[in-house]
Design an enzyme around this catalytic site. Structure first.
Site, mmCIF file in Angstrom:
data_model
loop_
_atom_site.group_PDB
_atom_site.id
_atom_site.type_symbol
_atom_site.label_atom_id
_atom_site.label_comp_id
_atom_site.label_asym_id
_atom_site.label_seq_id
_atom_site.Cartn_x
_atom_site.Cartn_y
_atom_site.Cartn_z
ATOM 1 N N ASP A 206 17.219 14.830 8.731
ATOM 2 C CA ASP A 206 16.306 15.620 7.919
ATOM 3 C C ASP A 206 15.153 16.112 8.779
ATOM 4 O O ASP A 206 14.831 15.516 9.813
ATOM 5 C CB ASP A 206 15.729 14.771 6.776
ATOM 6 C CG ASP A 206 16.718 14.598 5.635
ATOM 7 O OD1 ASP A 206 17.673 15.385 5.560
ATOM 8 O OD2 ASP A 206 16.525 13.673 4.831
ATOM 9 N N LYS A 228 20.654 22.956 7.869
ATOM 10 C CA LYS A 228 21.463 24.069 8.365
ATOM 11 C C LYS A 228 22.958 23.862 8.175
ATOM 12 O O LYS A 228 23.770 24.607 8.714
ATOM 13 C CB LYS A 228 21.147 24.298 9.850
ATOM 14 C CG LYS A 228 19.701 24.733 10.082
ATOM 15 C CD LYS A 228 19.403 24.988 11.548
ATOM 16 C CE LYS A 228 17.963 25.438 11.744
ATOM 17 N NZ LYS A 228 17.629 25.664 13.170
#
Length: 423
Positions: A206, A228
């Site tokens: 994260d 992503k």
């Protein structure tokens, strides 16, 4: 005057003893026994302590049923049937007699008062990652226990923090570790979390995880930014779950690195449930939650004698008037203790209004700690009545921990340097 030859011209032979269920006798209940007994208990030994007295910690082990205690001095015959004996009493005459009995019975004997008279030596020992590190001095002209302990500490610390890597070479079962990375300072990750990172093949991280730790990973480790991951037909969390499962099923050691603690607003349980449904073993490594550590780093205790006897941690990502909110803001307003709000910077105006509407005094101190425990840490103070305009004027941005309550004013405003605050 010529130098005397060493009592033992050869180094000790290192060996590991399996003492499970085997009789071990410890003479003396003082500090030495207090240090030795936990390892013998962990080894599963059948322990008899012979000593007229014992330290409170040793007595606690007796009370817990971890060993038997003969409350008297050593007597001839006490070592009958023993496999191993630790002589650690302050009675040198009794120590000599016990050592002689051990020699006659061919029982390995450690002497805390006279290593040259012993038939066994206790190494400087530590454990990490399923490995026991035991260090003995090989210098026949004189032992150096402090150096042995220093070598032990260096090896154990290296294994724990990943600076010494010893990857497993046996086939590993697929699995995922949900690791809480702590509030941001890379030194505040747990020992186990850092070790698992060092052993990982894939790390899914994260943005709030301790980023500096990722720079320390070997080149072969695949680091994936969770933000992503291609979502496609999946929602964000479902896509992350699927990525964890796929990499684990490929035989990779996977670490899911999160900021704070995996189960404090970290969706860790959602990931654990998805892994369980897919039959993937999951290890949860708790992390230091920013809800406590970040206020502490800024000099704010979440509890303080005579000021706050409780603290409550809530998520502020949903406004109080939002139908999705699960927080009872009216009840929180009635509490006298500390309120810690995570993920609430952009909703703090609405939150402050709700608390005041339900009776919390507008003069209640508020502190916002941005980028807590990192080099960019800063603290901004306000009150419930002024916090919304202060956030706008000071351009406070996430991530920031918000503390509401009288504890904010306990020590006044501390130095801004987080390195100072953390000490």
């Amino acid at each position: 005057m010529s130098e005397q030859p060493p009592a033992h011209p050869h180094p000790a032979y290192p060996v590991g003893l399996r003492l499970t269920g085997r009789r071990v006798v410890v003479l003396g209940g003082g500090q030495v026994a207090q240090r030795r007994l936990p390892w013998l208990i962990t080894a599963g030994a059948d322990i008899t302590l012979v000593s007229p007295s014992a330290t409170p910690s040793v007595e606690a082990m007796v009370t817990a049923g971890e060993l038997r205690w003969e409350r008297r001095r050593y007597e001839e015959g006490d070592l009958e049937g023993a496999w191993y004996v630790v002589v650690a009493s302050s009675d040198s005459e009794a120590n000599d007699r016990a050592s002689a009995e051990a020699e006659r019975l061919r029982v390995w004997c450690v002497r805390s008062d006279d290593a040259d008279a012993a038939t066994a030596l206790t190494p400087a020992t530590g454990r990490s990652a399923g490995v026991t590190v035991a260090v003995l001095s090989t210098d026949v002209h004189g032992r150096d226990p402090r150096r042995s302990a220093a070598v032990r500490d260096a090896v154990v610390e290296g294994l724990r923090d990943g600076t010494i890597t010893a990857r497993q070479h046996r086939t590993r079962a697929p699995g995922v570790a949900l690791v809480g990375g702590g509030p941001g300072d890379p030194d505040l990750i747990t020992v186990k979390g850092r070790r698992l990172l060092a052993e990982a093949d894939v790390v899914i991280a994260d943005r709030l995880g301790p980023r500096d730790l990722l720079d320390e990973l070997p080149p072969h480790v695949e680091v994936i930014d969770a933000a992503k991951i291609p979502y496609g037909r999946f929602m964000a969390q479902e896509a992350i779950n699927q990525a964890l499962i796929e990499h684990a099923k490929a035989g990779k050691a996977v670490v899911r690195l999160k900021g704070g603690d995996p189960f404090v607003f970290g969706r860790g349980m959602e990931e654990a449930e998805a892994l369980a449904a897919a039959g993937i073993p999951c290890t949860v490594v708790p992390g230091i939650s920013s809800s406590i550590s970040v206020p502490g780093a800024a000099g704010i205790p979440v509890t303080h004698r005579g000021v706050a006897h409780e603290f409550t941690v809530v998520s502020g990502h949903v406004a109080p008037d939002d139908e999705r909110s699960l927080v009872d803001w009216a009840a929180l307003a009635r509490l006298r203790g500390t309120l810690v709000i995570l993920m609430g910077v952009d909703k703090i105006g609405a939150i402050a209004r709700a608390l005041m509407d339900h009776g919390r005094d507008g003069t209640t101190p508020v502190a916002l700690v941005q980028e807590g425990t990192t080099a960019a840490q800063r603290r901004v103070d306000a009150t419930l009545a002024t916090v919304a305009e202060t956030v706008a004027a000071e351009d406070v941005r996430p991530p920031a921990v918000i503390v509401v309550g009288e504890v904010v004013a306990v020590a006044g405003r501390p130095a801004a340097d987080p390195a100072v605050n953390l000490q």
